[in-house]
Design an enzyme around this catalytic site. Structure first.
Site, PDB file in Angstrom:
ATOM      1  N   GLY A 164     -29.572 -22.301 -27.164  1.00 22.26           N
ATOM      2  CA  GLY A 164     -28.771 -22.182 -28.376  1.00 22.26           C
ATOM      3  C   GLY A 164     -27.280 -22.281 -28.161  1.00 22.26           C
TER       4      GLY A 164
ATOM      5  N   PRO B  56     -31.678 -24.529 -22.285  1.00 23.01           N
ATOM      6  CG  PRO B  56     -30.433 -25.810 -20.772  1.00 23.01           C
ATOM      7  CD  PRO B  56     -31.403 -24.650 -20.843  1.00 23.01           C
ATOM      8  N   GLY B  57     -31.118 -26.959 -24.877  1.00 22.87           N
ATOM      9  CA  GLY B  57     -31.693 -28.143 -25.510  1.00 22.87           C
ATOM     10  C   GLY B  57     -30.591 -29.031 -26.053  1.00 22.87           C
TER      11      GLY B  57
ATOM     12  CB  CYS C 140     -36.540 -39.646 -54.828  1.00 28.71           C
ATOM     13  SG  CYS C 140     -36.738 -41.429 -54.973  1.00 28.71           S
ATOM     14  CD  GLU C 141     -36.460 -34.145 -52.890  1.00 26.49           C
ATOM     15  OE1 GLU C 141     -35.801 -33.275 -53.496  1.00 26.49           O
ATOM     16  OE2 GLU C 141     -37.699 -34.281 -53.008  1.00 26.49           O
TER      17      GLU C 141
END
Length: 422
Positions: free
Chosen positions: A249, A284-285, A348-349
């Site tokens: 994170g 870690p990412g 369509c949002e």
């Protein structure tokens, strides 16, 4: 920061340079768009490698283990780079375990985390001989205990929910008491004692993952103190955890508001000073791959204050899901911006946007680069609205290589069964 350690993300390109020359590193993005189409994810191999080297160097200051959080980007080409850099892997599904197997990552370099682990996932992990399974709760531990382990002991850690405020977006804060992740300190102690007294199990890590995009060292220090206190209580009872795993994170900020400090290096310095004899691990990412990717997209229409492009929330959902901000650049020279604009997609949002209220002058046919898209981008793509998942391209030694082909209508329909009848 440890001496002689480079910054973790030696940017090959700032977004201001992208506006000027339309390149990612030394590769012309217009040529990539012509070759591979849009939208496309584009990754820079040397940026991933540089980030891995930085984290390895920092972790080496305290002899810590690193396991890449595959959920951030599981493309096999990305995993190959991280494997070559010498990191381990953090998997949370059968598919992620199979991705490891596909590029010959040894199971002993892999841990299994996440809530709600299925019997299939646990059995696969045990059969493969993974380094460790991090149990997310007492019922999961019971499931692990009764499964057939064979003759080998299984190393099982415990995910602790430290109930702290990581000061990040609520949707990506996982260490507060109301979160579904992990167990409280008292439950964690009971689980550790149970693991230690179960013949077929071996106690692994005290683990915590408190959230994502954390921009301060303090939440990690607070978590470390709590886990160290729990470790001391367990040691007094004759039970010794293998290590303390502080998760991942680590924030990278974004092109809109870059971090001016290195959270991971600051944490390592604190741990080195205050816990010199404790073994640590991290997962870690985004910190390894986030900066190294862009989403390349083409402008379809200009409609009032809206610049409508051919990528949307089906390709990059983070702005709609978390309110995240990504830098946007028009490729090639651009006149002065005409005012505040929204970059929106074709879905369509009403939440289908990639950037809002930014200064940008772009017209149909122009190419845009959406920055810091190497993590939680392609892995969260969807077919909503009948959209097809876009391709992914890796840049390595100035060569562009297709590492995931663009999905076709035939690919999608092949997985479906036509209704009965005429």
């Amino acid at each position: 920061m440890p001496a002689e350690v480079a910054k973790p993300h030696a940017d090959l390109l700032t977004w201001e340079q992208a506006v000027a020359d339309g390149a990612w590193g030394n590769t012309e993005l217009a040529a990539l768009a012509a070759q591979f189409g849009t939208p496309s994810y584009v990754y820079a191999a040397d940026m991933i490698t540089a980030a891995c080297q930085h984290y390895q160097q920092c972790a080496g200051e305290i002899g810590a283990d690193l396991h890449y959080a595959m959920k951030s980007n599981g493309n096999l080409a990305v995993l190959q780079l991280i494997k070559k850099a010498g990191l381990g892997f953090d998997a949370a599904s059968v598919l992620e375990l199979e991705r490891c197997a596909a590029i010959d990552i040894r199971s002993a370099r892999t841990i299994v985390t996440g809530p709600g682990k299925s019997v299939e996932l646990l059995e696969r992990a045990m059969r493969n001989g993974v380094r460790e399974i991090i149990a997310d709760g007492s019922e999961e531990l019971e499931r692990i205990s009764v499964l057939n382990h064979g003759p080998t002991k299984i190393t099982v850690g415990v995910r602790v929910n430290p109930d702290i405020d990581s000061k990040t977006h609520p949707h990506i804060a996982t260490g507060h008491g109301a979160s579904k992740f992990g167990v409280n300190m008292a439950q964690a102690q009971k689980m550790c004692m149970q693991i230690a007294t179960t013949p077929q199990l071996r106690l692994g890590s005290l683990s915590a993952h408190i959230g994502s995009q954390i921009s301060s060292c303090e939440p990690y220090v607070e978590t470390a103190r709590l886990l160290l206190k729990l470790r001391d209580e367990l040691v007094s009872a004759g039970v010794v955890p293998k290590q303390i795993d502080l998760g991942g994170g680590f924030g990278i900020g974004d092109n809109v508001s870059r971090l001016d400090h290195d959270v991971f290096a600051e944490l390592v310095a604190w741990l080195k000073k205050n816990c010199p004899d404790q073994q640590f691990a991290f997962q870690p990412g985004r910190a390894l791959v986030g900066r190294a990717g862009i989403l390349l997209t083409k402008v379809e229409y200009r409609k009032g204050r809206h610049i409508i492009v051919d990528a949307g929330m089906t390709e990059l959902i983070r702005p709609a899901l978390y309110g995240s901000k990504h830098g946007v650049a028009k490729l090639g020279m651009s006149p002065a911006p005409e005012g505040k604009m929204d970059v929106v997609g074709p879905v369509c949002e009403n939440t289908d946007y990639l950037a809002q209220n930014i200064e940008l002058d772009a017209n149909p046919g122009d190419l845009l680069a959406i920055f810091d898209a190497g993590a939680y981008g392609s892995v969260m793509m969807s077919n909503y609205n009948g959209r097809l998942r876009c391709c992914e391209v890796m840049l390595d030694d100035n060569q562009a290589r297709l590492v995931r082909r663009r999905e076709t209508v035939a690919d999608v329909l092949a997985a479906e069964t036509a209704p009965l009848g005429g």
